[in-house]
Write a protein that holds these residues in place. Structure first.
Motif, PDB file in Angstrom:
ATOM      1  N   HIS A 180       0.830  -1.204   0.000  1.00 35.61           N
ATOM      2  CA  HIS A 180       0.000   0.000   0.000  1.00 35.61           C
ATOM      3  C   HIS A 180       0.868   1.257   0.000  1.00 35.61           C
ATOM      4  CE1 HIS A 180      -3.743  -2.186   1.843  1.00 35.61           C
ATOM      5  NE2 HIS A 180      -3.464  -2.574   0.608  1.00 35.61           N
ATOM      6  N   VAL A 181       1.954   1.221   0.762  1.00 35.71           N
ATOM      7  CA  VAL A 181       2.856   2.377   0.827  1.00 35.71           C
ATOM      8  C   VAL A 181       3.487   2.636  -0.539  1.00 35.71           C
ATOM      9  CG1 VAL A 181       4.990   3.271   1.839  1.00 35.71           C
ATOM     10  CG2 VAL A 181       3.341   2.072   3.278  1.00 35.71           C
ATOM     11  N   LEU A 182       3.966   1.576  -1.175  1.00 35.39           N
ATOM     12  CA  LEU A 182       4.593   1.725  -2.489  1.00 35.39           C
ATOM     13  C   LEU A 182       3.585   2.223  -3.522  1.00 35.39           C
ATOM     14  CD1 LEU A 182       6.797  -1.510  -2.567  1.00 35.39           C
ATOM     15  CD2 LEU A 182       7.526   0.833  -2.111  1.00 35.39           C
ATOM     16  N   HIS A 183       2.353   1.731  -3.424  1.00 30.53           N
ATOM     17  CA  HIS A 183       1.308   2.181  -4.348  1.00 30.53           C
ATOM     18  C   HIS A 183       0.990   3.658  -4.125  1.00 30.53           C
ATOM     19  CE1 HIS A 183      -2.087   2.124  -6.999  1.00 30.53           C
ATOM     20  NE2 HIS A 183      -2.957   2.339  -6.031  1.00 30.53           N
ATOM     21  N   ALA A 184       0.919   4.056  -2.860  1.00 28.82           N
ATOM     22  CA  ALA A 184       0.640   5.460  -2.541  1.00 28.82           C
ATOM     23  C   ALA A 184       1.748   6.365  -3.067  1.00 28.82           C
ATOM     24  CB  ALA A 184       0.485   5.631  -1.031  1.00 28.82           C
ATOM     25  N   ARG A 185       2.984   5.933  -2.924  1.00 30.63           N
ATOM     26  CA  ARG A 185       4.110   6.727  -3.426  1.00 30.63           C
ATOM     27  C   ARG A 185       4.087   6.808  -4.956  1.00 30.63           C
ATOM     28  NH1 ARG A 185       8.082   8.521  -0.549  1.00 30.63           N
ATOM     29  NH2 ARG A 185       8.079   8.157   1.695  1.00 30.63           N
ATOM     30  N   LYS A 186       3.669   5.724  -5.580  1.00 34.54           N
ATOM     31  CA  LYS A 186       3.567   5.720  -7.038  1.00 34.54           C
ATOM     32  C   LYS A 186       2.535   6.734  -7.511  1.00 34.54           C
ATOM     33  CE  LYS A 186       3.029   2.540 -10.942  1.00 34.54           C
ATOM     34  NZ  LYS A 186       2.777   1.127 -11.347  1.00 34.54           N
ATOM     35  N   LEU A 187       1.512   6.946  -6.688  1.00 37.31           N
ATOM     36  CA  LEU A 187       0.466   7.918  -7.016  1.00 37.31           C
ATOM     37  C   LEU A 187       0.888   9.348  -6.679  1.00 37.31           C
ATOM     38  CD1 LEU A 187      -2.694   5.983  -5.742  1.00 37.31           C
ATOM     39  CD2 LEU A 187      -1.950   6.293  -8.119  1.00 37.31           C
ATOM     40  N   GLY A 188       2.057   9.478  -6.079  1.00 37.10           N
ATOM     41  CA  GLY A 188       2.566  10.810  -5.770  1.00 37.10           C
ATOM     42  C   GLY A 188       2.311  11.282  -4.356  1.00 37.10           C
ATOM     43  N   TYR A 189       1.774  10.404  -3.500  1.00 37.07           N
ATOM     44  CA  TYR A 189       1.510  10.781  -2.116  1.00 37.07           C
ATOM     45  C   TYR A 189       2.767  10.595  -1.261  1.00 37.07           C
ATOM     46  CZ  TYR A 189      -3.410  10.251  -3.499  1.00 37.07           C
ATOM     47  OH  TYR A 189      -4.624  10.355  -4.128  1.00 37.07           O
ATOM     48  N   MET A 190       2.847  11.355  -0.175  1.00 33.50           N
ATOM     49  CA  MET A 190       3.913  11.160   0.795  1.00 33.50           C
ATOM     50  C   MET A 190       3.433  10.100   1.780  1.00 33.50           C
ATOM     51  SD  MET A 190       6.927  11.762   1.660  1.00 33.50           S
ATOM     52  CE  MET A 190       7.306  13.151   0.589  1.00 33.50           C
ATOM     53  N   ALA A 191       3.934   8.886   1.622  1.00 34.23           N
ATOM     54  CA  ALA A 191       3.470   7.758   2.428  1.00 34.23           C
ATOM     55  C   ALA A 191       4.634   7.122   3.171  1.00 34.23           C
ATOM     56  CB  ALA A 191       2.791   6.721   1.535  1.00 34.23           C
ATOM     57  N   TYR A 192       4.332   6.608   4.360  1.00 36.48           N
ATOM     58  CA  TYR A 192       5.363   6.019   5.208  1.00 36.48           C
ATOM     59  C   TYR A 192       4.950   4.617   5.638  1.00 36.48           C
ATOM     60  CZ  TYR A 192       7.004  10.816   5.427  1.00 36.48           C
ATOM     61  OH  TYR A 192       7.444  12.071   5.093  1.00 36.48           O
ATOM     62  N   PHE A 193       5.954   3.772   5.806  1.00 37.53           N
ATOM     63  CA  PHE A 193       5.751   2.378   6.183  1.00 37.53           C
ATOM     64  C   PHE A 193       5.976   2.227   7.684  1.00 37.53           C
ATOM     65  CE2 PHE A 193       7.701  -2.122   5.911  1.00 37.53           C
ATOM     66  CZ  PHE A 193       6.464  -2.713   6.152  1.00 37.53           C
TER      67      PHE A 193
END
Length: 220
Positions: free
Chosen positions: A122-135
């Protein structure tokens, strides 16, 4: 050798772990000074450096992830998050279907938000969408500190698991009693089970859906 065969973050952690000088150095520096291989001033200075190194070692080891993050951010290790430089931000906990919808809505409104999830995909997908996401896990103190929960405008909990929703709610409110925590619940029973957390703001999925259905039905 480690630098050539490992990533920069691992190399930095290894270097920091090996940076301290052992107590055997006292004998070496004292002997070198006695044999006039180095001056007494130099021997005293090196012994002082050894003492300082030994004093700092517990601090270095205890904060090795934060220190190594200055060399390279480590996104793929759970709960290892470089402290963010934000305030008045919204923290979205979870990035399954509801989390994705919340994030998209926040982005469309130009909101200042970040995402935290314990699911690496989910984190990697969020980052791919351009969001700042953390694991990581928002119920852990280092994560609460790194994401600056005390400076956050709100924390939106979107997890599907009732157990995880409660776990995170308790952790956030335990860390900051004044936190604006908004949690999605699925039933009246769940709301009752969280009566010991009166600071929470609930969004009851059943009531919200029912209200929308009625609005659509009577809309002219």
């Amino acid at each position: 050798i480690i630098r050539r065969n490992s990533d920069k973050n691992t190399s930095a952690k290894t270097a920091l772990s090996l940076a301290q000088i052992g107590e055997f150095s006292f004998a070496i520096f004292a002997l070198a000074g006695a044999e006039k291989l180095i001056s007494e001033e130099m021997a005293s200075f090196l012994i002082l450096v050894s003492v300082i190194s030994m004093i700092l070692t517990p601090f270095i080891i205890g904060n090795i992830y934060k220190l190594s993050s200055y060399f390279e951010k480590e996104f793929y290790e759970s709960d290892v998050i470089t402290p963010i430089e934000r305030k008045d931000h919204i923290i979205v906990a979870g990035f399954a279907m509801l989390g994705k919808i919340v994030a998209a809505s926040l982005q469309s409104k130009g909101a200042n938000f970040i995402i935290i999830s314990d699911n690496l995909k989910h984190v990697l997908h969020a980052r791919k969408l351009g969001y700042m996401a953390y694991f990581g896990h928002l119920n852990k103190l280092p994560v609460l500190e790194s994401l600056r929960v005390k400076e956050a405008q709100a924390i939106i909990i979107t997890m599907s698991s009732e157990q995880n929703r409660r776990l995170i709610s308790e952790a956030v409110l335990g860390y900051n009693k004044e936190a604006n925590v908004i949690v999605k619940i699925d039933s009246v029973d769940e709301r009752k089970s969280m009566r010991d957390l009166p600071e929470l703001k609930f969004v009851d999925a059943s009531f919200e859906v029912a209200d929308l259905l009625v609005q659509r039905a009577i809309k002219k």
